[in-house]
Write an enzyme that holds these catalytic residues in place. Structure first.
Site, PDB file in Angstrom:
ATOM      1  N   LEU A 312      -8.737   6.756  -3.593  1.00  0.00           N
ATOM      2  CA  LEU A 312      -8.406   5.339  -3.459  1.00  0.00           C
ATOM      3  C   LEU A 312      -7.434   5.106  -2.317  1.00  0.00           C
ATOM      4  O   LEU A 312      -6.444   5.834  -2.182  1.00  0.00           O
ATOM      5  CB  LEU A 312      -7.783   4.807  -4.757  1.00  0.00           C
ATOM      6  N   ASP A 313      -7.746   4.098  -1.505  1.00  0.00           N
ATOM      7  CA  ASP A 313      -6.765   3.616  -0.552  1.00  0.00           C
ATOM      8  C   ASP A 313      -5.684   2.883  -1.349  1.00  0.00           C
ATOM      9  O   ASP A 313      -5.931   2.404  -2.454  1.00  0.00           O
ATOM     10  CB  ASP A 313      -7.438   2.672   0.452  1.00  0.00           C
ATOM     11  N   LYS A 314      -4.479   2.802  -0.807  1.00  0.00           N
ATOM     12  CA  LYS A 314      -3.389   2.137  -1.536  1.00  0.00           C
ATOM     13  C   LYS A 314      -3.369   0.643  -1.259  1.00  0.00           C
ATOM     14  O   LYS A 314      -3.551  -0.179  -2.162  1.00  0.00           O
ATOM     15  CB  LYS A 314      -2.028   2.742  -1.165  1.00  0.00           C
ATOM     16  N   THR A 317      -6.054  -2.009  -2.428  1.00  0.00           N
ATOM     17  CA  THR A 317      -6.904  -1.411  -3.449  1.00  0.00           C
ATOM     18  C   THR A 317      -6.113  -1.227  -4.747  1.00  0.00           C
ATOM     19  O   THR A 317      -6.402  -1.854  -5.758  1.00  0.00           O
ATOM     20  CB  THR A 317      -7.467  -0.065  -2.969  1.00  0.00           C
ATOM     21  N   ILE A 508     -12.826   4.520  -2.416  1.00  0.00           N
ATOM     22  CA  ILE A 508     -12.633   3.078  -2.541  1.00  0.00           C
ATOM     23  C   ILE A 508     -11.619   2.626  -1.507  1.00  0.00           C
ATOM     24  O   ILE A 508     -10.491   3.147  -1.456  1.00  0.00           O
ATOM     25  CB  ILE A 508     -12.126   2.704  -3.954  1.00  0.00           C
TER      26      ILE A 508
END
Length: 618
Positions: A312-314, A317, A508
């Site tokens: 996951l991107d931060k 997201t 994501i």
């Protein structure tokens, strides 16, 4: 597509089913009237007409290098007519034509949500032209045009709201049942519906590049795609055909009874392979679309079902992606609201992310902003200009300090929360204060991670270009297995490739810098509600909502659809081979076999449609 193909796709199959039913009924009436010869002729005619149409379709498919199990139906009808079993031929013809209608119904039911998306495309818009309004095709709209959206109309293009407020029905994009209120200056996506009073929009993109146009292209691509499981079923179709012919031939050769061979052909049902798998996959895709998760292809749904690791991107997201104001600190004697108002007024002239967040926060606080003048922006550093006759400078601490005669922003910088951005403000050559902005973790982030784990995703990796300490803090708060910061796009790709060595990976993200990693993952998911176009194009799955929770549901839906498809194939093919065994042994005559074949087909398709039903919560 040829005219003949279009005819069969639209009306021909219905007519064939009706013809087969009428000849079956007519032959039965003649038989009961002791006109056996006429009954046979009627049944023969019904089977022959359907067989002729089927042979035309088979030749057309073979010319396009497409192979299908319709050949089994053609063999059984041909054998029935050749062996003087016209009733069996007519029943098989009815079952074949009726099966096509059942397939059309099942796929139409499965595609319902995606078809609904396609049906909401606006064709015209009310545009302000000259001194009045004119209804024009949406293709004529250009960025900067002003349009009127009336109550109940579909918003034709992406635009900026020119009204104090507007209530928008977002259900077509997000599945959200309640209207969403937009305020002046907000960007409104196309494809939504105005459900309050009429309002004006200033278009920001041509119709072909707007949000809904992109969604329509993705939906059409999804509808035309074939899942790997479907392609695998196509390959199994050849094996199934060979097995059917071998069993039928062996039964005839060993017993000398040609009707046993005919019975085997009649009960050889292709539906578990050629119908159940695509119906289940399309059902899963359609169900996901109804909650705002657009899966581009059947293959993407299958991969989503197998994903075990989520990267996951931060920013945008796991966090909101919109930095909020966490503190306002001023020098002695400076009013905080007045400083905030001057800073936000000047920042209206900048398109920097921090400036946009500052302006949004000021409007939310109800501050009256003024128009800036004589603005000069230094990219990456700050902006200066005039607001209500005062010289204002906004930007980084060093930038503001260099542009002021007195004061130091660093004097107010003690105990700055980790991950906060400092925006310094100077007014008339004097440092006025600082504003602290911070991207907040989504309120439902922890619950979403838990939902993913329940859906079968077992490992989570946080990968961001933000500072490593900030990323680690977010990862710790959310219980992430591994967190990495200070990453360039190439670094994210490397993490994806490394994780792929151990399990299928779902990536994501929502920004341009995420596009390479999304493309490298087994399945890429783009936060498409406000993410970059590049990430949406590179992704296999696009979230139409600014929320990860529906994606966790979509993972469960994908797993369920894949399980139902496999189940349908296993049970359906098992029943088919069992029926062929009884037919080969002489326990299942052709007519009874044809009826049993249709029962199996109906059961398998109805089972595949279960993928439309939401999975039960445990």
């Amino acid at each position: 597509m040829s005219a003949l193909s279009r005819f069969f796709d639209n009306n021909g199959r219905s007519l064939l089913a009706i013809l087969a039913l009428l000849t079956l009924a007519g032959g039965a009436l003649a038989h009961w009237s002791d006109l056996s010869s006429l009954a046979g002729q009627i049944w023969f005619a019904g089977g022959a007409v359907v067989l002729g149409a089927l042979l035309v379709e088979i030749v057309h498919s073979l010319l396009q290098r497409q192979f299908g199990l319709d050949i089994v139906a053609a063999l059984s009808m041909s054998a029935a007519l050749a062996f003087d079993e016209p009733l069996a031929a007519n029943i098989v013809a009815l079952m074949y034509a009726g099966g096509q209608q059942l397939e059309n119904f099942a796929e139409g039911r499965a595609r319902r949500e995606m078809t609904a998306l396609l049906g909401r495309v606006a064709r015209t818009a009310m545009c302000y032209c000259g001194n009045g309004l004119e209804e024009v095709p949406i293709e004529r709209l250009a960025p900067g045009d002003r349009i009127l959206v009336r109550r109940g109309e579909v918003i034709p293009v992406d635009g900026v709201l020119v009204a104090p407020a507007a209530d928008i029905d977002m259900s077509a994009l997000t599945g959200e049942s309640m209207p969403v209120r937009f305020f002046e200056g907000d960007q409104v996506p196309s494809g939504c519906v105005g459900c309050g009073t009429a309002f004006d929009l200033i278009t920001v993109l041509p119709a072909a590049e707007s949000t809904y146009a992109g969604i329509v292209r993705l939906v059409k691509s999804a509808q035309e795609s074939k899942a790997p499981m479907v392609r695998l079923a196509d390959r199994y179709a050849l094996l199934f055909l060979i097995a059917t012919v071998v069993i039928a031939g062996a039964a005839w050769w060993l017993t000398g009874d040609r009707l046993r061979a005919l019975s085997v052909l009649v009960v050889a049902t292709p539906c578990p392979l050629i119908l159940a798998v695509p119906v289940a996959i399309i059902s899963g895709m359609s169900r996901a679309a109804s909650i705002g998760v657009l899966i581009k292809s059947g293959g993407a749904l299958e991969t989503l079902a197998r994903a075990k690791t989520a990267i996951l991107d931060k920013t945008g997201t796991m966090t909101t992606g919109r930095a909020g104001v966490v503190d306002v600190r001023t020098m002695s004697g400076v009013d905080a609201n007045e400083m905030f108002r001057f800073a936000a007024s000047l920042d209206q002239a900048s398109n920097h992310a921090s400036a946009e967040n500052l302006v949004a926060a000021a409007k939310k606080r109800g501050l009256a902003l003024s128009n800036p003048a004589n603005v000069t922006e230094t990219p990456g550093s700050g902006v200066e200009g005039t607001v209500e006759g005062h010289r204002v400078v906004v930007g980084g601490s060093n930038f503001v300090k260099e542009h002021c005669r007195s004061g130091d922003p660093y004097d107010l910088g003690d105990s700055v929360p980790p991950g906060s951005a400092v925006v310094a403000v100077g007014i008339d050559g004097v440092v006025a204060g600082i504003i602290l902005l911070s991207d907040q973790v989504r309120s439902d982030a922890s619950e979403t991670i838990a939902a993913f784990r329940e859906a079968g995703v077992s490992r989570f990796v946080l990968a961001s270009g933000d500072r490593a300490d900030v990323v680690r803090a977010v990862g710790t708060k959310l219980g992430i297995d591994s967190a990495h910061g200070d990453l360039a796009p190439a670094d994210k790709v490397e993490i994806v490739l490394r994780e792929r060595e151990h399990a299928p990976v779902m990536m994501i993200g929502d920004g341009v810098n995420d596009a390479p990693a999304l493309a490298a993952a087994d399945v890429g998911v783009a936060m498409g509600a406000r993410g970059a176009a590049a990430s949406s194009e590179a992704a296999d799955v696009v979230l139409l909502v600014d929320d990860l929770a529906p994606l966790a549901i979509a993972v469960s839906l994908a797993r369920r659809a894949r399980m139902i498809a496999l189940q349908s194939v296993a049970v359906g093919i098992g029943l088919s081979f069992t029926a062929m065994g009884f037919a080969a042994l002489g326990y299942l005559p052709p007519v009874e076999g044809a009826i049993l074949q249709e029962v199996i087909d109906v059961a398998v398709i109805l089972n595949a449609l279960r993928a439309l039903v939401p999975p039960r919560k445990t």
